[in-house]
Design a protein around this motif. Structure first.
Motif, short mmCIF file in Angstrom:
data_model
loop_
_atom_site.label_atom_id
_atom_site.label_comp_id
_atom_site.label_asym_id
_atom_site.label_seq_id
_atom_site.Cartn_x
_atom_site.Cartn_y
_atom_site.Cartn_z
N GLY A 365 9.20 11.02 91.84
CA GLY A 365 9.65 12.05 91.80
C GLY A 365 7.72 13.42 91.84
O GLY A 365 7.23 12.27 91.05
N MET A 366 7.76 13.79 91.95
CA MET A 366 6.51 14.67 92.32
C MET A 366 6.06 15.72 91.50
O MET A 366 4.95 16.09 91.33
N VAL A 367 7.05 16.72 90.82
CA VAL A 367 6.84 17.78 89.45
C VAL A 367 7.22 17.45 88.56
O VAL A 367 8.76 16.63 88.30
N ASP A 368 6.54 17.73 87.50
CA ASP A 368 6.57 17.08 85.64
C ASP A 368 7.75 18.02 85.58
O ASP A 368 8.81 17.02 84.96
N LYS A 369 8.30 18.87 85.98
CA LYS A 369 9.32 19.67 85.55
C LYS A 369 10.64 18.70 85.75
O LYS A 369 11.65 18.94 84.62
N TYR A 370 11.00 18.10 86.26
CA TYR A 370 11.80 17.50 87.15
C TYR A 370 12.03 15.74 86.53
O TYR A 370 12.88 15.25 87.72
N SER A 371 10.90 15.26 86.35
CA SER A 371 11.09 14.02 85.82
C SER A 371 11.96 13.50 85.06
O SER A 371 12.17 13.63 84.14
N TRP A 372 11.80 12.61 85.28
CA TRP A 372 13.12 11.40 84.34
C TRP A 372 12.05 11.86 82.77
O TRP A 372 13.00 11.62 81.58
N LEU A 373 11.16 11.18 82.86
CA LEU A 373 10.45 10.57 81.48
C LEU A 373 10.67 12.43 81.02
O LEU A 373 10.04 11.74 78.84
N GLN A 374 10.83 13.24 80.86
CA GLN A 374 10.91 14.11 80.07
C GLN A 374 11.99 13.91 78.82
O GLN A 374 11.93 14.31 77.81
N GLY A 375 12.98 13.21 79.54
CA GLY A 375 13.68 13.29 78.52
C GLY A 375 14.30 11.62 77.82
O GLY A 375 14.37 11.30 76.94
N PHE A 376 13.44 10.82 78.81
CA PHE A 376 13.45 9.40 78.48
C PHE A 376 12.31 8.35 77.53
O PHE A 376 12.57 8.13 76.84
#
Length: 414
Positions: A365-376
């Protein structure tokens, strides 16, 4: 003959005219003979037109692919499918598509080629979303990876595969073999000439024990080793010119048991003549705080290099398949975090690029908003995780520059 009345009117008229003239000379109002106030119209004073302040134009962003292409390497990213115009990490999102097309020369579907997405049952397939993604990449002249032909863990197999009535003995072997080979044949034949690299098997090694996971499919087929071997042999038969990859997360920051298990798997492949071309290194980095980046890289390098040296000595290539940076250990200040992420990624990439067997680097992924890390892997302070090259407003961060600089600094691949 002039009468007294006319004479008085003439005198009054002359008095009024004189008063008007005096008032005009003094700039004041004048009273006419009839008592009317007359005010002369003032001459307007010119007002200068203010010079508008120009709106600053952001400097154009140079895509990472420019630096990668110059070294005969490729930079890319995972991406997703979504409906037209959706606000997502998708080619249907114009802002996200612009980043993909500027920075990437290779793409991979984040989820849309996994069994859960394309095979809803043992007898049916649904390629609609992945077809659209492949078509987009081809239209833009961007290569595409296939992820994955088999995710060898029970929790990532679809429910039907975990409960399928394979049968026992020879019948179970035959049925499990049919299920697996049919899946790989169907996918590879559909995308023949379109996919340049497959993660044939994903995450088959248990990090805690270093041994192979078993699934309902592998148990019926005769064990994990036989299952993985069959997957690679089937993929080679169907995609003879395509790179075949074993993909896993060994952990740059640790995970000696996991690394030992992966190395044993690769050694077994080589000994048995299994057609695996490369090791996919996921590279979900986790930068800790309190220690200088150079020291962190130096401390972790010896064991990591020993592992990579053993892998390439067996004749395998390397692929960075899923890179991003968890920065939960860094302070909340945005500038501090962004620089810490960039420095850590640069140190890691410099180490990895010292291996000429590595050509492709893909971010997850290229954009923080959509990164799986936000939830994981959310931050405990509630701040947004900033582990990708662009922030949530689609602005490049220091990480973007660090990646380009690492490509620029490395030697060109032959």
């Amino acid at each position: 003959m002039r009468t007294d009345r006319s004479r008085r009117e003439a005198i009054q008229w002359l008095a009024g005219a004189s008063a008007f003239a005096l008032a005009g000379c003094s700039g004041g109002a004048a009273t006419g003979g009839g008592g009317v106030i007359v005010t002369p119209t003032p001459t307007p004073v010119p007002v200068p037109t203010p010079t508008p302040t120009p709106t600053p134009t952001p400097a154009p962003v140079t895509g990472i692919r420019v630096a990668a292409d110059a070294k005969k390497m490729r930079f890319g990213s995972a991406f997703a499918w979504s409906g037209a115009g959706a606000d997502a990490a998708s080619f249907a999102n114009p802002d996200y598509a612009a980043i993909l097309e500027r920075d990437c020369s290779i793409l991979v579907a984040e989820n849309e080629m996994k069994w859960q997405s394309i095979r809803p049952s043992a007898t049916t397939y649904d390629f609609a979303h992945f077809d659209a993604m492949v078509d987009y990449a081809q239209t833009k002249g961007i290569a595409i990876r296939g992820h994955n032909l088999l995710w060898h863990q029970p929790r990532w197999m679809p429910d039907w595969a975990n409960t399928h009535p394979y049968g026992a003995g020879a019948a179970g072997v035959a049925e499990a073999t049919r299920i697996l080979t049919e899946h790989i044949q169907t996918v590879c034949r559909r995308y023949a000439g379109k996919i340049v690299s497959y993660d044939v098997v994903n995450e088959a090694v248990d990090p805690g024990t270093g041994t192979l996971y078993e699934t309902a499919l592998s148990t019926a087929l005769g064990g994990a080793q036989a299952t993985l071997d069959l997957a690679f042999h089937t993929a080679r038969a169907e995609a003879p010119g395509v790179e075949l990859v074993y993909n896993d997360y060994m952990g740059f920051e640790g995970g000696a048991t996991h690394r030992a298990g992966v190395l044993a798997l690769l050694q077994g492949f080589k000994a048995r003549g299994v057609p695996c071309d490369a090791l996919g290194i996921q590279s979900h980095l986790d930068v800790p705080s309190g220690t200088a980046v150079a020291t962190l890289i130096a401390n972790q390098s010896p064991s990591w290099r020993a592992f990579l040296d053993a892998v390439v000595a067996l004749g395998y290539r390397l692929v960075i398949t899923e890179m991003d940076v968890r920065e939960n250990g860094l302070p909340a200040a945005t500038a501090t975090r962004d620089q810490g992420v960039a420095d850590y990624a640069r140190g890691y990439l410099d180490l990895m690029f010292s291996y000429p067997q590595l050509r492709d680097v893909l971010f997850w992924g290229m954009v923080d908003k959509y990164s799986w890390l936000q939830g994981f892997a959310p931050r405990s302070d509630g701040q947004e995780v900033r582990g990708t090259p662009y922030d949530s407003s689609f602005r490049p961060k220091p990480l973007h520059s660090a990646i380009s600089a690492a490509f620029t600094a490395t030697t060109a691949r032959p």
